[in-house]
Enzyme design. Structure first.
Site, PDB file in Angstrom:
ATOM      1  CB  SER A 214      -0.930   0.014   1.216  1.00  0.00           C
ATOM      2  OG  SER A 214      -0.201   0.045   2.424  1.00  0.00           O
TER       3      SER A 214
ATOM      4  CE1 TYR B 188       5.619   5.344   3.929  1.00  0.00           C
ATOM      5  CE2 TYR B 188       6.688   5.864   1.843  1.00  0.00           C
ATOM      6  CZ  TYR B 188       6.731   5.307   3.106  1.00  0.00           C
ATOM      7  OH  TYR B 188       7.891   4.712   3.545  1.00  0.00           O
TER       8      TYR B 188
ATOM      9  CB  SER C  13       2.414  -0.676   5.661  1.00  0.00           C
ATOM     10  OG  SER C  13       3.667  -0.920   6.305  1.00  0.00           O
ATOM     11  CG  ASP C  14       6.063   2.600   1.069  1.00  0.00           C
ATOM     12  OD1 ASP C  14       7.169   2.098   1.381  1.00  0.00           O
ATOM     13  OD2 ASP C  14       5.916   3.336   0.074  1.00  0.00           O
ATOM     14  CD1 TRP C  15       8.698  -1.048   3.794  1.00  0.00           C
ATOM     15  CD2 TRP C  15      10.796  -0.890   4.535  1.00  0.00           C
ATOM     16  NE1 TRP C  15       9.306  -2.249   3.558  1.00  0.00           N
ATOM     17  CE2 TRP C  15      10.594  -2.191   3.997  1.00  0.00           C
ATOM     18  CE3 TRP C  15      12.035  -0.571   5.054  1.00  0.00           C
ATOM     19  CZ2 TRP C  15      11.594  -3.150   3.968  1.00  0.00           C
ATOM     20  CZ3 TRP C  15      13.050  -1.523   5.024  1.00  0.00           C
ATOM     21  CH2 TRP C  15      12.820  -2.805   4.490  1.00  0.00           C
TER      22      TRP C  15
END
Length: 731
Positions: free
Chosen positions: A218, A220, A251-253
């Site tokens: 996903s 941000y 998730s993105d990090w």
């Protein structure tokens, strides 16, 4: 790598043998897990204290999420990236947008296989290498990581990479969805209508899902006011319910998870890469009943099912580390680089076109600040560190050992002019590097409160942001301020061409670079991208004629940035519609400098549409292609459709096929057509139907400016065309 033994290993063996399906295998593992182990599947395994070390550790080891050593579960073992494996020393392929310029999905699938092999050899089982965000504007800092501006080209190339990668490791596609602004990627809110969302910005994601991608990352950004990790309409209603995606979402990090419970309920399964929001909030939420146990089990099952199924279907024996940057992979990197180079201009100078270089060339000047550098792309999360690199200057010296080659950086314009005046032919290498574009190092709006109270309250917030700003002084990256070359590069081109008319300009970069200020002075112009570790060899091969310039533009190159959508890298909100790139120029009546799909070769090739079959599921077109030149050459047969009832028809790519022909040879090429661009979606029923209009079909070597020779596109029940006649009437 963690051994896949114990109950997990037995589950994999049972699925491989056909004794158990992956869902039941996942359930059996879940039955043996404690609540703590179950919740541990849903976020990274590294403590939040490792946050400052992520850039250091990313290139040293996989980042792990959800490992359960007691049961032999290896977890998700993450590696980036889009142009090669970021762990250790690996093959550096040309950046994604360069590979898009090959218009060759079969070649891209081979790149995927190589990346997957090297990823697995580095101890990872999961590669976030598939980036299919649409290039809405070429100023986007991470344009180099995408496949360009067209949904069909992007979908086919992304699907090919996915098929190749997942032979050895799980493939992840990113960044879902509508992520094409870098500087404000953490906060920007994208407003988009239903038709533009489903008909422009999502089809390529669906294509990759249909190709079997294992995981989705996903983005941000927010879409319609909701951050993507909590965006149930897209993560569940579209991705899972409408498309049938059965893998897991990460998730993105670090800053990609905003709420532990809401993100889980929305359909985001794994917070990456640290123990942050979920480690802090989920145990208590589960205990208090704020999140249903069934919701936790749903995500756990998705993760384990996908992991077990992939481990059971890949080859049991892991690859040897010896294949990393092996001769075979270097050769593949070379071939991709050569086939990606786009020849934009090649005028006759004297008795022949300036390129390829004449065999009797005696003195060559190679000028420019990028000529002697191995310029591989940005220095963000996709950075690859190959064991060796080849600059344009080195490539030319190795290819032309008998030719006198003089070189200067161009910083001293007087020295550059002297070198150019003394040479027979000049190669000027200019463009962009990691300071001009790339992954953004910092954005002031980031919510560092996700790291805990100390960051949210301000005690550690200010030092963290200050550290990021300090880093940005060394590697700026981010979105571009301008689509032009640096002024110093323009001055160099003008000075050199004033004393030597036999000048070739080579552009390095990750998206469109405007050429209006100086293009009329230059007889030969190439776009060579960030060409990977073998880029210098590939460029030399194209310049000398050993290889054909096989690239075609994956975006339009306009004459004026004003002909593209507005782009504000500091805006907190944007509107995405169906007006961008070549389609916007078509609709507004602006002629491009070079259209989408454009590229020259060293021979002449003609093509003619023979016949087509088409309905609302797709179809095919037969195109006769003839090499009318005197040497072997390639082209990309491109088939477009447009509603010709419009005053300004807007070309829509339906399909393409690369073909190579010997001199004088001809071949009938069958091109697979995608119906998507001719259809519209009904939001109420989620069904698709032909878009109204008088649709015509045309085979061309780039996006067409005229539809005079087009054929009417046949839909079921529509008028039937045969030999230029529709129901007995001339078309």
């Amino acid at each position: 790598m963690t051994s896949e033994g114990g109950p997990y290993g037995k589950a994999v063996s049972a699925v491989r043998a056909g004794e158990l399906d992956a869902d039941k295998a996942a359930d059996q593992l879940i039955d043996r897990m404690t609540d703590r182990e179950l919740l541990g599947l849903l976020d990274g395994d590294s403590p939040k204290q490792l946050l400052p070390l992520i850039p250091v550790l990313l290139d040293r080891r996989p980042f792990v999420a959800g490992a359960v050593p007691r049961l032999g579960i290896p977890g998700i073992r993450f590696s980036d990236g889009p142009r090669g494996v970021v762990i250790g020393t690996s093959t550096a392929f040309p950046v994604t947008i360069a590979r898009a310029a090959t218009w060759d999905p079969s070649l891209e699938e081979r790149v995927g296989q190589a990346i997957g092999l090297e990823t697995r050899a580095r101890g990872a089982n999961y590669s976030a290498s598939v980036c299919v965000n649409l290039l809405r504007h070429p100023a986007w800092g991470r344009a180099q990581e995408c496949y360009g501006e067209d949904p069909v080209l992007t979908g086919r190339m992304g699907s090919a990479l996915t098929r190749g990668v997942r032979v050895n490791v799980m493939a992840c596609v990113k960044h879902f969805a509508l992520n094409s602004v870098e500087n404000e990627r953490f906060e920007v809110d994208v407003s988009v209508g239903e038709h533009a969302l489903h008909e422009v910005y999502l089809p390529h994601f669906k294509a990759v899902v249909d190709a079997g991608v294992d995981s989705v990352m996903s983005a941000y950004n927010r879409v319609r006011g909701e951050y993507m990790d909590v965006n149930r309409p897209l993560l569940t209603d579209v991705l899972r319910d409408e498309w049938g995606f059965s893998g897991f979402v990460t998730s993105d990090w670090v800053f990609g998870t905003h709420d532990a419970v809401l993100s889980l309920q929305a359909g985001m399964d794994v917070e990456m890469p640290l123990r942050l929001v979920r480690a802090r909030d989920l145990p208590a939420a589960l205990h208090r009943g704020e999140v249903a146990r069934a919701t936790v089990l749903r995500s756990a099952r998705r993760i384990l099912r996908t992991s077990v199924l992939h481990a059971a279907t890949r080859e049991e024996a892991g690859p040897s580390p010896d294949l990393i940057a092996s001769p075979a992979h270097r050769e593949l990197a070379y071939r991709v680089a050569a086939e990606s180079i786009v020849l934009l201009k090649n005028e006759i100078t004297g008795a022949a076109p300036l390129l390829p270089l004449a065999p009797n060339t005696g003195h060559l000047a190679v000028i420019g600040r990028l000529a002697g550098r191995a310029n591989l792309g940005d220095h963000g999360s996709s950075r690859v560190r190959p064991p060796s690199t080849v600059s344009p200057l080195q490539g030319l010296r190795e290819a032309l050992p008998q030719v006198r080659i003089t070189s200067t950086s161009g910083k001293n314009v007087r020295a550059a002019v002297a070198a150019a005046a003394a040479a027979e032919t000049v190669i000027v290498v200019v463009g962009l590097d990691q300071h001009d574009e790339g992954e953004s190092v910092v954005t002031a709006g980031v919510d560092v409160g996700v790291l805990g109270r100390a960051f949210g309250s301000g005690r550690l917030r200010a030092p963290l942001i200050a550290l990021a700003h300090l880093a940005s002084w060394f590697v700026r990256g981010g979105d571009r301020d301008s689509l032009d070359l640096r002024p110093s590069d323009v001055r160099l081109i003008r000075a050199v061409t004033a004393v030597n008319s036999r000048t070739v300009v080579v552009l390095i970069g990750g998206s469109a670079i405007l050429t209006e200020e100086w293009r009329d002075r230059v007889p030969a112009l190439l776009l060579a991208w960030y060409g990977g570790m073998e880029g210098g060899h590939a460029l030399a091969s194209v310049l000398t004629g050993v290889a054909e310039p096989g690239g075609r533009l994956p975006f339009v190159l306009p004459t004026d940035a004003a002909h593209l959508p507005s782009f504000d890298s500091a805006s907190k909100s944007v509107i995405y519609d169906d007006r961008w790139g070549q389609r916007m120029l078509d609709g507004d009546g602006h002629a491009p400098a070079f259209p989408f799909g454009f590229g020259l070769g060293y021979t002449t090739i003609e093509q003619r549409l023979l016949d087509h079959r088409f309905d609302d599921t797709g179809g095919s077109a037969d195109v006769l292609v003839t090499n009318t030149g005197d040497r072997e050459g390639s082209t990309v047969v491109q088939v477009y459709a447009a509603d010709t009832s419009l005053r300004r028809p807007v070309a829509q790519l339906l399909g393409f096929q690369k073909v190579t022909l010997q001199p004088g040879a001809e071949s009938t090429v069958r091109v697979t057509l995608d119906a998507g661009p001719t259809l519209q979606r009904d939001p109420a029923t989620q069904g698709w139907a032909p878009r109204a209009g008088d649709w015509a079909l045309l085979a061309a070597q780039h996006s067409p400016s005229s539809w005079v020779d087009a054929r009417r596109l046949r839909f079921p029940g529509a008028l039937i065309e045969e030999n230029g006649v529709v129901d007995g009437q001339p078309t």
